[in-house]
Design an enzyme around this catalytic site. Structure first.
Site, PDB file in Angstrom:
ATOM      1  CG  HIS A  64     -22.462 -30.410  -7.962  1.00 15.55           C
ATOM      2  ND1 HIS A  64     -22.339 -29.078  -8.274  1.00 15.55           N
ATOM      3  CD2 HIS A  64     -22.201 -31.076  -9.113  1.00 15.55           C
ATOM      4  CE1 HIS A  64     -22.024 -28.941  -9.550  1.00 15.55           C
ATOM      5  NE2 HIS A  64     -21.945 -30.146 -10.083  1.00 15.55           N
ATOM      6  CG  ASP A 117      -5.006 -13.178  -2.826  1.00 20.37           C
ATOM      7  OD1 ASP A 117      -4.549 -13.644  -1.764  1.00 20.37           O
ATOM      8  OD2 ASP A 117      -4.556 -12.139  -3.361  1.00 20.37           O
TER       9      ASP A 117
END
Length: 450
Positions: A167, A383
């Site tokens: 992170h 996508d």
């Protein structure tokens, strides 16, 4: 509104050997400092997410792991720090050693279909360890791969894309920028439509650090009774709560018609209040709600559009358990709005200065509840050529952290899913409190529990 039903799938996964994927072309060998917002203690952990994709007939003959592996190598040419390793310097300062070693990548096959996960896919995912095999010793903060990916083929022709990220490298916006670039590369692009921007100095402390704002989120000295009361961590259970338009409208009944507040404001306030009641704290105990705020647009000028470091503020709303639970829901909503309004350019500079002055502290987790709004993070938009994901987002909530995740229920209605993790008795009381506010008596139905 209901507790979403359980998904207890049992299936077998056959994994290939995990490998390191390096950038497709030579990249600079250099060291790059993280910002003073990036490397605070509260970011020194791994975040884990899942994306579920349906079979797409137009992609027949295309192998998801192969397509994504090649896209990853191409993307790392532009995001080459991800292929490096973290080192720690003086004063706990983190630096990325851009070695080009690569990120961990694995492929697998599961004897399950996407349909078997149900009409709606949401956390928690008890099967996550099967969907992302974490190589032993690979998830330390320092000197380890910064990113790991596993692509698991499903019997139906769909696949699951799982990943784990250090992170300190990025927040959700930066992570999705990286993943979206992978998607572009998978669909044939030669370069990112939004070039990555490092520029971590923009969120460094000033030359003469000075804390100019109040930061109760980092103040570990505030207690009411001089004791630190921690939530028990045994017998923890996970539940996911779905809030659609009907449920949000039911909550809006508790505020005046002309009162302006967002859906997030209402949900954060509702969950904070109900959770606090369920914990059964003393009325004089301090409680705080910490809201994760994307501060990119708070700067003048705004941070560059391709900036993929962490630009998160953690403003805190502070009150007592008695005031929070005895006042109206509008009282809690007002505290949420006031906390969010604290995040300005000066607030972020003050926070960066605080990190340097105080040794990069963690946020105060004592009697705190942290809520992150991921409704605009676009996890489902990634996508790779198979279309948008059926679900995209975190694998579960944590003991003190919940996420607002865009999702849909089994009827296909769009709404927000909030995963919650609490001890079993506290969770039961939380469901009762939510039922009382929403008035649907669905949370306490035994056949609705995860």
């Amino acid at each position: 509104m209901a507790v979403l039903p359980p998904t207890h799938l049992v299936f077998r996964v056959r994994r290939h050997e995990t490998e390191l994927v390096a950038p497709a072309k030579p990249t600079p060998l250099e060291c790059k400092q993280l910002s003073d917002i990036d490397d605070q203690e509260g970011h020194r952990f791994q975040i884990r997410c899942l994306h579920f994709y349906r079979c797409n007939p137009s992609m027949q003959g295309k192998d998801p792991p192969r397509v994504i592996r090649e896209a990853l190598a191409a993307t790392l040419v532009f995001y080459y720090p991800f292929a490096g390793r973290l080192r720690e310097g003086p004063n706990r300062k983190l630096v990325v050693d851009c070695t080009g070693e690569g990120v961990l990548f694995g492929e697998a096959d599961a004897d399950v279909t996407l349909e078997e996960f149900g009409n709606a896919i949401y956390p928690p995912f008890s099967c996550f360890e099967e969907l992302l095999y974490e190589v032993p010793g690979s998830n330390d903060l320092l000197n380890c791969p910064l990113l790991q990916i596993q692509v698991t083929r499903l019997k139906c022709g769909g696949f699951i894309f799982a990943h784990r990220l250090n992170h300190t490298m990025s927040d959700a916006v930066g992570l999705i920028q990286f993943m979206s670039t992978m998607g572009e590369m998978a669909r044939g692009a030669l370069a990112p439509s939004s070039p990555p921007v490092w520029e971590r100095h923009l969120l460094n402390a000033r030359d003469s650090p000075l804390i100019t704002c109040l930061h109760p989120e980092y103040d570990n000295a505030i207690t009411t009774n001089r004791e630190i009361i921690c939530m028990p961590t045994d017998n923890l259970v996970h539940r996911s709560f779905f809030f659609g338009p009907t449920q949000v409208s039911a909550l809006r009944r508790f505020v005046p018609d002309n009162y302006r507040c967002s859906t997030f404001d209402i949900l954060a306030a509702c969950l904070w209040r109900c959770r606090t009641e369920a914990l059964e704290l003393g009325s004089n105990e301090d409680v705080r709600l910490i809201i994760i705020v994307n501060a990119r647009a708070k700067f003048n000028p705004t941070l560059p559009s391709g900036y993929y470091g962490s630009a998160l503020g953690y403003p805190a709303a502070l009150t007592t358990a008695g005031k929070l639970c005895q006042n109206s829901l509008k009282y809690a909503i007002e505290l949420v709005k006031e906390a969010k309004a604290k995040v300005t350019e000066e607030y972020m500079k003050s926070a960066a200065d605080l990190m340097v002055i105080r040794g990069r502290p963690n946020i105060n987790t004592n009697r705190s509840f942290i809520v992150s709004d991921l409704t605009r993070a676009r996890f489902r938009e990634v996508d790779f050529g198979w279309g948008k994901a059926e679900y995209g987002g975190p694998t579960n909530g944590l003991e003190i952290i919940s996420y607002c995740i865009p999702s849909k229920n089994k009827e296909g209605l769009e709404g927000i899913v909030v995963p919650v993790c609490l001890p079993a008795p506290v969770m039961e009381r939380l469901m009762t409190q939510l039922d009382r506010l929403v008035g649907e008596n669905l949370f306490t139905k035994r056949n609705s529990c995860l």
